[in-house]
Design a protein around this motif. Structure first.
Motif, PDB file in Angstrom:
ATOM      1  N   GLN A  15      18.475   3.655  -7.647  1.00 20.28           N
ATOM      2  CA  GLN A  15      17.905   2.346  -7.355  1.00 20.28           C
ATOM      3  C   GLN A  15      16.853   2.440  -6.245  1.00 20.28           C
ATOM      4  OE1 GLN A  15      18.724  -0.300  -9.144  1.00 20.28           O
ATOM      5  NE2 GLN A  15      17.557  -1.848  -8.050  1.00 20.28           N
ATOM      6  N   ILE A  16      17.157   3.225  -5.217  1.00 18.80           N
ATOM      7  CA  ILE A  16      16.202   3.406  -4.115  1.00 18.80           C
ATOM      8  C   ILE A  16      14.933   4.085  -4.629  1.00 18.80           C
ATOM      9  CG2 ILE A  16      15.791   4.633  -1.945  1.00 18.80           C
ATOM     10  CD1 ILE A  16      18.817   4.246  -1.361  1.00 18.80           C
ATOM     11  N   ALA A  17      15.107   5.146  -5.435  1.00 19.82           N
ATOM     12  CA  ALA A  17      13.951   5.858  -5.988  1.00 19.82           C
ATOM     13  C   ALA A  17      13.108   4.923  -6.853  1.00 19.82           C
ATOM     14  CB  ALA A  17      14.422   7.059  -6.810  1.00 19.82           C
ATOM     15  N   GLY A  18      13.783   4.111  -7.656  1.00 17.77           N
ATOM     16  CA  GLY A  18      13.063   3.170  -8.514  1.00 17.77           C
ATOM     17  C   GLY A  18      12.265   2.156  -7.718  1.00 17.77           C
ATOM     18  N   MET A  19      12.859   1.662  -6.625  1.00 14.42           N
ATOM     19  CA  MET A  19      12.157   0.688  -5.800  1.00 14.42           C
ATOM     20  C   MET A  19      10.947   1.314  -5.109  1.00 14.42           C
ATOM     21  SD  MET A  19      15.456  -1.366  -4.255  1.00 14.42           S
ATOM     22  CE  MET A  19      14.517  -2.507  -3.242  1.00 14.42           C
ATOM     23  N   VAL A  20      11.072   2.573  -4.714  1.00 14.82           N
ATOM     24  CA  VAL A  20       9.927   3.279  -4.122  1.00 14.82           C
ATOM     25  C   VAL A  20       8.803   3.400  -5.147  1.00 14.82           C
ATOM     26  CG1 VAL A  20       9.113   5.500  -3.231  1.00 14.82           C
ATOM     27  CG2 VAL A  20      11.286   4.536  -2.415  1.00 14.82           C
ATOM     28  N   ILE A  21       9.158   3.756  -6.387  1.00 18.79           N
ATOM     29  CA  ILE A  21       8.163   3.877  -7.458  1.00 18.79           C
ATOM     30  C   ILE A  21       7.478   2.538  -7.706  1.00 18.79           C
ATOM     31  CG2 ILE A  21       7.855   4.299  -9.935  1.00 18.79           C
ATOM     32  CD1 ILE A  21      10.147   6.356  -9.719  1.00 18.79           C
ATOM     33  N   LEU A  22       8.276   1.463  -7.798  1.00 18.72           N
ATOM     34  CA  LEU A  22       7.719   0.148  -8.081  1.00 18.72           C
ATOM     35  C   LEU A  22       6.791  -0.327  -6.973  1.00 18.72           C
ATOM     36  CD1 LEU A  22      10.711  -1.829  -9.660  1.00 18.72           C
ATOM     37  CD2 LEU A  22       8.766  -0.771 -10.801  1.00 18.72           C
ATOM     38  N   PHE A  23       7.198  -0.147  -5.712  1.00 18.91           N
ATOM     39  CA  PHE A  23       6.338  -0.565  -4.605  1.00 18.91           C
ATOM     40  C   PHE A  23       5.064   0.279  -4.543  1.00 18.91           C
ATOM     41  CE2 PHE A  23      10.104  -2.733  -2.738  1.00 18.91           C
ATOM     42  CZ  PHE A  23       9.510  -3.971  -2.532  1.00 18.91           C
ATOM     43  N   SER A  24       5.173   1.553  -4.903  1.00 21.75           N
ATOM     44  CA  SER A  24       3.978   2.410  -4.941  1.00 21.75           C
ATOM     45  C   SER A  24       3.010   1.918  -6.005  1.00 21.75           C
ATOM     46  CB  SER A  24       4.381   3.868  -5.222  1.00 21.75           C
ATOM     47  OG  SER A  24       5.221   4.363  -4.209  1.00 21.75           O
ATOM     48  N   LEU A  25       3.546   1.565  -7.194  1.00 21.63           N
ATOM     49  CA  LEU A  25       2.698   1.044  -8.269  1.00 21.63           C
ATOM     50  C   LEU A  25       2.075  -0.285  -7.866  1.00 21.63           C
ATOM     51  CD1 LEU A  25       4.923   1.847 -11.391  1.00 21.63           C
ATOM     52  CD2 LEU A  25       2.782   2.971 -10.741  1.00 21.63           C
ATOM     53  N   LEU A  26       2.850  -1.111  -7.169  1.00 23.75           N
ATOM     54  CA  LEU A  26       2.351  -2.410  -6.716  1.00 23.75           C
ATOM     55  C   LEU A  26       1.200  -2.228  -5.724  1.00 23.75           C
ATOM     56  CD1 LEU A  26       3.092  -5.465  -7.048  1.00 23.75           C
ATOM     57  CD2 LEU A  26       4.422  -5.234  -4.945  1.00 23.75           C
ATOM     58  N   ILE A  27       1.378  -1.301  -4.794  1.00 25.48           N
ATOM     59  CA  ILE A  27       0.330  -1.027  -3.805  1.00 25.48           C
ATOM     60  C   ILE A  27      -0.910  -0.453  -4.491  1.00 25.48           C
ATOM     61  CG2 ILE A  27      -0.288   0.434  -1.836  1.00 25.48           C
ATOM     62  CD1 ILE A  27       2.705   0.170  -0.965  1.00 25.48           C
ATOM     63  N   PHE A  28      -0.702   0.453  -5.459  1.00 26.66           N
ATOM     64  CA  PHE A  28      -1.822   1.074  -6.170  1.00 26.66           C
ATOM     65  C   PHE A  28      -2.618   0.029  -6.941  1.00 26.66           C
ATOM     66  CE2 PHE A  28      -3.409   2.892 -10.191  1.00 26.66           C
ATOM     67  CZ  PHE A  28      -4.324   3.798  -9.677  1.00 26.66           C
ATOM     68  N   ALA A  29      -1.907  -0.844  -7.709  1.00 32.23           N
ATOM     69  CA  ALA A  29      -2.579  -1.847  -8.538  1.00 32.23           C
ATOM     70  C   ALA A  29      -3.366  -2.838  -7.688  1.00 32.23           C
ATOM     71  CB  ALA A  29      -1.558  -2.579  -9.407  1.00 32.23           C
ATOM     72  N   ASN A  30      -2.736  -3.342  -6.618  1.00 33.35           N
ATOM     73  CA  ASN A  30      -3.427  -4.313  -5.774  1.00 33.35           C
ATOM     74  C   ASN A  30      -4.489  -3.643  -4.912  1.00 33.35           C
ATOM     75  OD1 ASN A  30      -2.085  -7.142  -6.070  1.00 33.35           O
ATOM     76  ND2 ASN A  30      -0.376  -5.710  -6.064  1.00 33.35           N
ATOM     77  N   GLY A  31      -4.281  -2.359  -4.603  1.00 29.87           N
ATOM     78  CA  GLY A  31      -5.322  -1.600  -3.909  1.00 29.87           C
ATOM     79  C   GLY A  31      -6.567  -1.464  -4.767  1.00 29.87           C
ATOM     80  N   ASN A  32      -6.372  -1.251  -6.072  1.00 28.85           N
ATOM     81  CA  ASN A  32      -7.507  -1.207  -6.998  1.00 28.85           C
ATOM     82  C   ASN A  32      -8.282  -2.520  -6.962  1.00 28.85           C
ATOM     83  OD1 ASN A  32      -7.450   1.364  -8.004  1.00 28.85           O
ATOM     84  ND2 ASN A  32      -6.493   0.846  -9.947  1.00 28.85           N
ATOM     85  N   ASP A  33      -7.544  -3.633  -6.914  1.00 28.77           N
ATOM     86  CA  ASP A  33      -8.199  -4.944  -6.842  1.00 28.77           C
ATOM     87  C   ASP A  33      -9.081  -5.065  -5.610  1.00 28.77           C
ATOM     88  OD1 ASP A  33      -7.204  -5.945  -9.179  1.00 28.77           O
ATOM     89  OD2 ASP A  33      -5.597  -7.129  -8.276  1.00 28.77           O
ATOM     90  N   ILE A  34      -8.545  -4.608  -4.471  1.00 29.38           N
ATOM     91  CA  ILE A  34      -9.296  -4.712  -3.209  1.00 29.38           C
ATOM     92  C   ILE A  34     -10.560  -3.838  -3.259  1.00 29.38           C
ATOM     93  CG2 ILE A  34      -9.218  -4.214  -0.738  1.00 29.38           C
ATOM     94  CD1 ILE A  34      -6.177  -4.942  -0.898  1.00 29.38           C
ATOM     95  N   VAL A  35     -10.419  -2.625  -3.814  1.00 32.37           N
ATOM     96  CA  VAL A  35     -11.571  -1.738  -3.951  1.00 32.37           C
ATOM     97  C   VAL A  35     -12.642  -2.382  -4.826  1.00 32.37           C
ATOM     98  CG1 VAL A  35     -12.353   0.454  -4.932  1.00 32.37           C
ATOM     99  CG2 VAL A  35     -10.270   0.387  -3.552  1.00 32.37           C
ATOM    100  N   LYS A  36     -12.203  -3.034  -5.933  1.00 32.43           N
ATOM    101  CA  LYS A  36     -13.172  -3.704  -6.832  1.00 32.43           C
ATOM    102  C   LYS A  36     -13.897  -4.831  -6.107  1.00 32.43           C
ATOM    103  CE  LYS A  36     -10.351  -2.783 -10.926  1.00 32.43           C
ATOM    104  NZ  LYS A  36      -9.397  -3.413 -11.873  1.00 32.43           N
ATOM    105  N   LEU A  37     -13.174  -5.545  -5.235  1.00 29.47           N
ATOM    106  CA  LEU A  37     -13.818  -6.644  -4.502  1.00 29.47           C
ATOM    107  C   LEU A  37     -14.958  -6.118  -3.630  1.00 29.47           C
ATOM    108  CD1 LEU A  37     -10.839  -8.883  -3.273  1.00 29.47           C
ATOM    109  CD2 LEU A  37     -12.575  -9.451  -4.965  1.00 29.47           C
ATOM    110  N   PHE A  38     -14.738  -4.973  -2.973  1.00 27.08           N
ATOM    111  CA  PHE A  38     -15.765  -4.414  -2.103  1.00 27.08           C
ATOM    112  C   PHE A  38     -16.936  -3.835  -2.907  1.00 27.08           C
ATOM    113  CE2 PHE A  38     -12.336  -4.558   1.065  1.00 27.08           C
ATOM    114  CZ  PHE A  38     -13.053  -5.102   2.134  1.00 27.08           C
ATOM    115  N   ARG A  39     -16.611  -3.422  -4.156  1.00 25.42           N
ATOM    116  CA  ARG A  39     -17.693  -2.905  -4.996  1.00 25.42           C
ATOM    117  C   ARG A  39     -18.572  -4.032  -5.510  1.00 25.42           C
ATOM    118  NH1 ARG A  39     -14.296   1.447  -8.673  1.00 25.42           N
ATOM    119  NH2 ARG A  39     -14.129   3.094  -7.099  1.00 25.42           N
TER     120      ARG A  39
END
Length: 442
Positions: A418-442
Motif C-alpha cells: 500500500q505504501i509503495a502504491g501510494m508513492v507511485i500514485l503521488f509520483s504520477l500525480l506530480i509528474f502529470a501536473n508538472g507537465n501542465d506547469i511546464v506547458k503553461l510556461f511554454r
C-alpha cells in the motif's frame, strides 16, 4: 470568467464521478454485510468541511479535491489503520469475508463508473441524438491541412479516402484514428489522382504533442455572416450573404485561401470579387495593418454539408449506448498503450488537472459536459484497474493471487504494498501536473 466556468464544470464532473465510484464500493460492501466506517467526497487530512454520522457510517466533504474514499472496516487501505488490523477479526470486517466477496467489493467502484458512462450515453443519445460530418461529405471541397499536416505530406484540397487502407466514417475522428492505430499511411484523392502518403518517422508522436483542432479541417466557401465592430469590408459596401470569390482578380473559392491572400496584403487596398444574388461584383476594400477586413464567415457545417443525423428512442439508445461505452473503453486502452510506446512518447503529453479542466468548454454546455463526464468515467474505471497497489486494480491483483493459490498475502506485505502504491500514485500525480506547469510556461 471562462476559467471559473471550466473549474466549476471540472469540480462538478469529478464530484459525480467520485461519488458514483465510491458508492459502488459502499453498495457492494453493504450487500455482503461489511461495515463501512466513512464515505467521503474529496480527502480530509486534518479536518473536514462538514461531516455527519448516519448509522455506522460517517459521511463528509473533504477539502482536498483529489478524489474520495470509503473506509471499509478490516481493510488495509490509504488510511493505514494498523491498530484496527491488530485486533481479532470480526464477522463484519472486510478481511473476514470470502475472497470472492472481497473481489466484488473491490470491483464495485469500477463497475459503477462503467454503468455511469453507459447511462450517460443512453440519456444523451435519446435526448440529443447523434450528428457528425461524414468523411465522404468532407471531401466535397477537400481538406485544409495545417503546418504539421503539410509536413506529413498532406495538401490543401486533398480528399481523404482512408487511413492505412481503412475508411474512417467520421471526418473529425481521423486524427484520433491515426494516433490510436499508429498509422503509417494516409490515402488521398489529389486532383483526381489516388496518392498514398507515407507518414514520416515519429509522425504520431508529433501529432500527439500537437494537440490542435486544426490539424485537419474542411474547406468551405467564404459566405459573409456578420461583421466586426471595425469593418472596412462593411464600410466599402459588402453585405451579409455575399460570397467572396477572390482578391485582386485571383479566383479563390474557399475561405482559408482568401484569408491567406488578405493576410498577405496588410495595409493595402484590395479588390474583392463578390457574388451577390447571382451577380458578380468587384468592390475595393482597405485592408487593416493587421491584415483583416472585419468579416466573419458562415462556418456552420450544416450550411455546406449534409450531416449524418440520427435520433434514438430510449430503447434504441440502450444498445447504441452500450456500443459507445465499449468503444470508449477500447479507445482509452489504446491511448494508455501509447504512453509506453518509445516511438510516440505520449507520456510527454500526459496532463493533470489543468489539462483535464481545459477539455471543458469555456461556456456552460450541458451536452458537452455530459459527454466529457462519460469519457472521464471510462478513464477513471480503466485507470483504477491498473495493477498498482493502492488502486482497485492492485487489490484485485492480490485477491486474484489469493483465489488461485489459496494463500492470502500477509498484512505486513499488504502494508508495504500500500505504501509503495501510494508513492507511485503521488509520483504520477506530480509528474502529470508538472507537465501542465511546464506547458503553461511554454
Amino acid at each position: 470568467m471562462e476559467i471559473l466556468i471550466k473549474i466549476l464544470q471540472l469540480l462538478l464532473s469529478l464530484s459525480i464521478l467520485v461519488i458514483v465510484h465510491e458508492f459502488g464500493h459502499y453498495l457492494a460492501a453493504r450487500i455482503f454485510r461489511t461495515r463501512v466506517e466513512k464515505f467521503y467526497l474529496f480527502f480530509n487530512p486534518w479536518f473536514s468541511i462538514f461531516k455527519f454520522k448516519a448509522g455506522e457510517t460517517e459521511y463528509g466533504l473533504g477539502w482536498l479535491p483529489l478524489g474520495g474514499y470509503v473506509k471499509i472496516s478490516g481493510m488495509i487501505d490509504e488510511s493505514m489503520d494498523k491498530e484496527q488490523m491488530m485486533q481479532p477479526p470480526q464477522s463484519w470486517e472486510f478481511r473476514s469475508k470470502p475472497a470472492w466477496q472481497r473481489l466484488i467489493i473491490m470491483l464495485g467502484g469500477v463497475t459503477m463508473n462503467v454503468i455511469l458512462a453507459f447511462a450517460i450515453y443512453i440519456g444523451m443519445l435519446s435526448i440529443y441524438g447523434e450528428q457528425y460530418l461524414p468523411t465522404s461529405e468532407a471531401n466535397k471541397y477537400g481538406i485544409v491541412a495545417d503546418s504539421l499536416a503539410q509536413d506529413f505530406g498532406l495538401r490543401n484540397g486533398d480528399k481523404i479516402i482512408s487511413v492505412d487502407g481503412k475508411t474512417v466514417e467520421e471526418f473529425h475522428k481521423i486524427p484520433l484514428v491515426m494516433i490510436l492505430e499508429e498509422a503509417k499511411t494516409v490515402q488521398v484523392n489529389r486532383d483526381g489522382q489516388m496518392v498514398s502518403i507515407n507518414l514520416p518517422e515519429g509522425a504520431i508522436g508529433r501529432l500527439v504533442k500537437h494537440q490542435s483542432p486544426y490539424f485537419l479541417s474542411v474547406r468551405i466557401p467564404f459566405i459573409v455572416q456578420s461583421f466586426a465592430e471595425r469593418s472596412p469590408a462593411r464600410d466599402a459596401g459588402v453585405l451579409v450573404g455575399d460570397t467572396i470569390l477572390g482578391v485582386n482578380g485571383n479566383l479563390l473559392l474557399y475561405f482559408p485561401d482568401i484569408r491567406e491572400d488578405i493576410q498577405g496584403l496588410k495595409g493595402q487596398n484590395a479588390l474583392l470579387t463578390l457574388l451577390r444574388n447571382g451577380d458578380t461584383l468587384e468592390i475595393p476594400v482597405d485592408i487593416t495593418e493587421e491584415g483583416y477586413i472585419g468579416v466573419m464567415p458562415n462556418q456552420q457545417m450544416n450550411a455546406f454539408f449534409e450531416m449524418n443525423e440520427k435520433n434514438y428512442s430510449f430503447f434504441e439508445a440502450i444498445p447504441a449506448g452500450m456500443a459507445k461505452t465499449i468503444d470508449g473503453i477500447g479507445g482509452y486502452l489504446k491511448q494508455l498503450k501509447l504512453i509506453f510506446s518509445p516511438e510516440v512518447k505520449a507520456y510527454e503529453s500526459v496532463g493533470g488537472f489543468i489539462t483535464i479542466g481545459n477539455i471543458f468548454p469555456p461556456e456552460w454546455h450541458w451536452e458537452s459536459f455530459w459527454r466529457l463526464t462519460a469519457f472521464l468515467s471510462i478513464m477513471l474505471a480503466v485507470l483504477n484497474l491498473l495493477p498498482i497497489p493502492a488502486l482497485d486494480g492492485g487489490h484485485v491483483m492480490f485477491l486474484g493471487y489469493e483465489i488461485i493459490t489459496r494463500r492470502k498475502p500477509s498484512d505486513k506485505f499488504m502494508e508495504y504494498a500500500q505504501i509503495a502504491g501510494m508513492v507511485i500514485l503521488f509520483s504520477l500525480l506530480i509528474f502529470a501536473n508538472g507537465n501542465d506547469i511546464v506547458k503553461l510556461f511554454r
